[in-house]
Design a protein around this motif. Structure first.
Motif, PDB file in Angstrom:
ATOM      1  N   ASN A 152      11.508  -3.954 -31.545  1.00 22.48           N
ATOM      2  CA  ASN A 152      11.666  -2.569 -31.117  1.00 22.48           C
ATOM      3  C   ASN A 152      11.051  -2.275 -29.754  1.00 22.48           C
ATOM      4  OD1 ASN A 152      13.155  -1.766 -33.343  1.00 22.48           O
ATOM      5  ND2 ASN A 152      11.363  -1.130 -34.516  1.00 22.48           N
ATOM      6  N   ALA A 153       9.863  -2.794 -29.499  1.00 21.62           N
ATOM      7  CA  ALA A 153       9.248  -2.568 -28.191  1.00 21.62           C
ATOM      8  C   ALA A 153      10.068  -3.240 -27.096  1.00 21.62           C
ATOM      9  CB  ALA A 153       7.816  -3.088 -28.181  1.00 21.62           C
ATOM     10  N   GLY A 154      10.647  -4.392 -27.410  1.00 18.00           N
ATOM     11  CA  GLY A 154      11.501  -5.064 -26.442  1.00 18.00           C
ATOM     12  C   GLY A 154      12.755  -4.276 -26.136  1.00 18.00           C
ATOM     13  N   LEU A 155      13.353  -3.698 -27.168  1.00 17.95           N
ATOM     14  CA  LEU A 155      14.536  -2.855 -26.959  1.00 17.95           C
ATOM     15  C   LEU A 155      14.189  -1.659 -26.077  1.00 17.95           C
ATOM     16  CD1 LEU A 155      15.969  -2.829 -30.591  1.00 17.95           C
ATOM     17  CD2 LEU A 155      17.032  -3.909 -28.610  1.00 17.95           C
TER      18      LEU A 155
ATOM     19  N   ILE B 110      12.319 -10.208 -21.775  1.00 16.74           N
ATOM     20  CA  ILE B 110      11.722  -9.839 -23.059  1.00 16.74           C
ATOM     21  C   ILE B 110      11.498 -11.099 -23.882  1.00 16.74           C
ATOM     22  CG2 ILE B 110      11.897  -8.354 -25.060  1.00 16.74           C
ATOM     23  CD1 ILE B 110      11.977  -6.836 -22.399  1.00 16.74           C
ATOM     24  N   PHE B 111      10.264 -11.307 -24.293  1.00 17.66           N
ATOM     25  CA  PHE B 111       9.884 -12.457 -25.110  1.00 17.66           C
ATOM     26  C   PHE B 111       9.758 -11.996 -26.555  1.00 17.66           C
ATOM     27  CE2 PHE B 111       8.664 -13.375 -20.850  1.00 17.66           C
ATOM     28  CZ  PHE B 111       8.816 -14.748 -20.686  1.00 17.66           C
TER      29      PHE B 111
ATOM     30  N   VAL C 209      16.499 -12.532 -22.530  1.00 20.57           N
ATOM     31  CA  VAL C 209      15.780 -12.661 -23.799  1.00 20.57           C
ATOM     32  C   VAL C 209      15.310 -14.098 -23.964  1.00 20.57           C
ATOM     33  CG1 VAL C 209      15.860 -12.298 -26.285  1.00 20.57           C
ATOM     34  CG2 VAL C 209      17.267 -10.882 -24.778  1.00 20.57           C
ATOM     35  N   ILE C 210      14.015 -14.261 -24.221  1.00 21.83           N
ATOM     36  CA  ILE C 210      13.441 -15.580 -24.462  1.00 21.83           C
ATOM     37  C   ILE C 210      12.815 -15.568 -25.849  1.00 21.83           C
ATOM     38  CG2 ILE C 210      11.770 -17.309 -23.732  1.00 21.83           C
ATOM     39  CD1 ILE C 210      12.772 -14.667 -21.252  1.00 21.83           C
TER      40      ILE C 210
ATOM     41  N   ALA D  30       5.489  -9.831 -12.139  1.00 17.66           N
ATOM     42  CA  ALA D  30       6.180  -8.723 -12.796  1.00 17.66           C
ATOM     43  C   ALA D  30       5.169  -7.811 -13.483  1.00 17.66           C
ATOM     44  CB  ALA D  30       7.189  -9.256 -13.808  1.00 17.66           C
ATOM     45  N   LEU D  31       5.594  -6.590 -13.752  1.00 20.67           N
ATOM     46  CA  LEU D  31       4.755  -5.628 -14.470  1.00 20.67           C
ATOM     47  C   LEU D  31       4.792  -5.931 -15.959  1.00 20.67           C
ATOM     48  CD1 LEU D  31       3.233  -2.762 -14.057  1.00 20.67           C
ATOM     49  CD2 LEU D  31       5.335  -1.829 -15.044  1.00 20.67           C
ATOM     50  N   LEU D  32       3.619  -5.978 -16.602  1.00 16.97           N
ATOM     51  CA  LEU D  32       3.550  -6.195 -18.040  1.00 16.97           C
ATOM     52  C   LEU D  32       3.615  -4.861 -18.769  1.00 16.97           C
ATOM     53  CD1 LEU D  32       3.022  -8.149 -20.479  1.00 16.97           C
ATOM     54  CD2 LEU D  32       0.601  -7.538 -20.228  1.00 16.97           C
ATOM     55  N   LEU D  33       4.540  -4.767 -19.679  1.00 18.39           N
ATOM     56  CA  LEU D  33       4.627  -3.609 -20.587  1.00 18.39           C
ATOM     57  C   LEU D  33       4.152  -4.073 -21.957  1.00 18.39           C
ATOM     58  CD1 LEU D  33       5.483  -0.800 -21.508  1.00 18.39           C
ATOM     59  CD2 LEU D  33       7.837  -1.602 -21.609  1.00 18.39           C
ATOM     60  N   HIS D  34       2.985  -3.604 -22.368  1.00 20.12           N
ATOM     61  CA  HIS D  34       2.435  -3.993 -23.668  1.00 20.12           C
ATOM     62  C   HIS D  34       3.126  -3.205 -24.771  1.00 20.12           C
ATOM     63  CE1 HIS D  34      -0.434  -4.959 -26.836  1.00 20.12           C
ATOM     64  NE2 HIS D  34      -0.933  -5.892 -26.046  1.00 20.12           N
ATOM     65  N   ALA D  35       3.279  -3.839 -25.915  1.00 21.24           N
ATOM     66  CA  ALA D  35       3.974  -3.187 -27.026  1.00 21.24           C
ATOM     67  C   ALA D  35       3.214  -1.995 -27.565  1.00 21.24           C
ATOM     68  CB  ALA D  35       4.225  -4.194 -28.148  1.00 21.24           C
ATOM     69  N   TYR D  36       1.877  -1.978 -27.444  1.00 20.84           N
ATOM     70  CA  TYR D  36       1.130  -0.880 -28.073  1.00 20.84           C
ATOM     71  C   TYR D  36      -0.234  -0.588 -27.473  1.00 20.84           C
ATOM     72  CZ  TYR D  36      -0.812  -4.940 -30.576  1.00 20.84           C
ATOM     73  OH  TYR D  36      -1.366  -6.156 -30.890  1.00 20.84           O
ATOM     74  N   ASP D  37      -0.840  -1.488 -26.700  1.00 21.84           N
ATOM     75  CA  ASP D  37      -2.234  -1.300 -26.308  1.00 21.84           C
ATOM     76  C   ASP D  37      -2.391  -1.091 -24.801  1.00 21.84           C
ATOM     77  OD1 ASP D  37      -4.887  -0.970 -27.066  1.00 21.84           O
ATOM     78  OD2 ASP D  37      -5.401  -3.073 -26.738  1.00 21.84           O
ATOM     79  N   GLN D  38      -1.662  -0.146 -24.258  1.00 20.27           N
ATOM     80  CA  GLN D  38      -1.849   0.322 -22.884  1.00 20.27           C
ATOM     81  C   GLN D  38      -1.953   1.846 -22.920  1.00 20.27           C
ATOM     82  OE1 GLN D  38       1.589  -1.465 -20.973  1.00 20.27           O
ATOM     83  NE2 GLN D  38       0.305  -2.962 -19.915  1.00 20.27           N
TER      84      GLN D  38
END
Length: 306
Positions: free
Chosen positions: A74-77, A92-93, A113-114, A136-144
């Motif tokens: 979901n965070a990847g989507l 997206i990993f 997608v990897i 690249a910019l890191l987008l964390h799934a929940y802890d930013q």
């Protein structure tokens, strides 16, 4: 590091034209659903993704290298959708265990997608390496902070939409959702986390006095499969006296099927976790108590509903 109510309000202003103001429905006396499964990409995650990316754009951090993110799905989507809308590339990993419908949706959103590793934590390590190598910019799934503030806009909407309520039940994986909602709601209502027994990151953190790593598994692992609660979620837990309830696999499956049969809602297992606390009796409201359940994700195979 904490997130403030002012951060959540700023996020609401920033992302207002990018996300849906999802509806609430009263399904029974004293019981309301917040239908965040109707958000873009089928989960609440675009709120945090847009706030992170738009903040980075304002600060000059969003470059031609685009973004990298790790996710159970979901965070990847959400990351792929937000990146596409802002015209930047996304890698997206995801674990190899990610449901095929989520991988297919990532492809349609134009992300690279990897698939790597069996769990979110392994995909996250691969994303960190990609960030270090590419810039690249890191987008964390929940802890930013920006992600938590974005998710907190759900709480602001609830205060405007749901009238008076006493309790909000929220599914917990890494904790970005509950941290944001608790920050937005503050002392207006009690916020309670609900977790699968086989992925009790919040429960472990409360018992240990801080986030700790631990094994995860079960039917909700694709969306609630982080090994460790986020630091921001634990800070919110201490500030707002948050608690954790655990539900077993049988209760999660039964709640998901009941949401379909009784309310015609197609949800993934992780999104059924909060409702499972009510349906199974793990959480028993007091007389007259007004409860809101956040129904947070719809990315599932509907043919598996019973």
């Amino acid at each position: 590091m904490t997130v403030s109510l002012e951060d959540v309000r700023a996020a609401a202003e920033r992302i207002g034209g990018r996300v849906r103001r999802t509806p609430v429905i009263q399904v029974a006396p004293g019981l309301t659903f917040k239908l965040e499964l109707l958000q873009h990409t089928g989960s609440f995650k675009p709120r945090g993704a847009f706030n992170r990316l738009l903040t980075a754009k304002e600060n000059g951090e969003l470059t031609g290298q685009g973004i990298v993110a790790a996710s159970g799905g979901n965070a990847g989507l959400a990351a792929a959708y937000a990146a596409r809308e802002l015209g930047v590339p996304a890698r997206i990993f995801v674990p190899v265990t990610t449901p095929r419908q989520k991988v297919a949706k990532l492809d349609t959103l134009g992300a690279e997608v990897i698939q790597t590793g069996d769990e979110y934590a392994e995909a996250y390590q691969a994303a960190l390496q990609a960030r270090d190598e590419s810039g690249a910019l890191l987008l964390h799934a929940y802890d930013q902070p920006e992600v938590v503030a974005g998710q907190g806009t759900i709480g602001l909407e609830l205060l405007e939409q749901a009238g008076m309520f006493d309790t909000v039940l929220v599914a917990v994986g890494g904790g970005g959702l509950i941290a944001g909602i608790a920050t937005a709601i503050g002392d207006n209502a009690r916020v309670i986390g609900v977790e699968p027994e086989l992925a009790p990151t919040f429960h472990r953190a409360l018992a240990a006095g801080g986030p700790v790593d631990g094994p995860v598994g079960g039917v909700a692992m694709d969306s609630l499969g982080g090994r460790r609660l986020g630091d921001l979620a634990f800070a919110a837990a201490e500030q707002y006296d948050l608690t954790s309830l655990l539900v077993d696999e049988e209760a999660i499956v039964a709640a998901r099927n009941e949401l379909w049969r009784e309310h015609h809602l197609v949800v993934e297992h992780g999104a059924a976790v909060a409702y499972a606390a009510l349906a199974s009796g793990v959480y028993k409201p007091a007389g007259g108590e007004r409860v809101v359940v956040v129904v947070c994700g719809a990315n599932t195979d509907p043919t598996t509903l019973g």
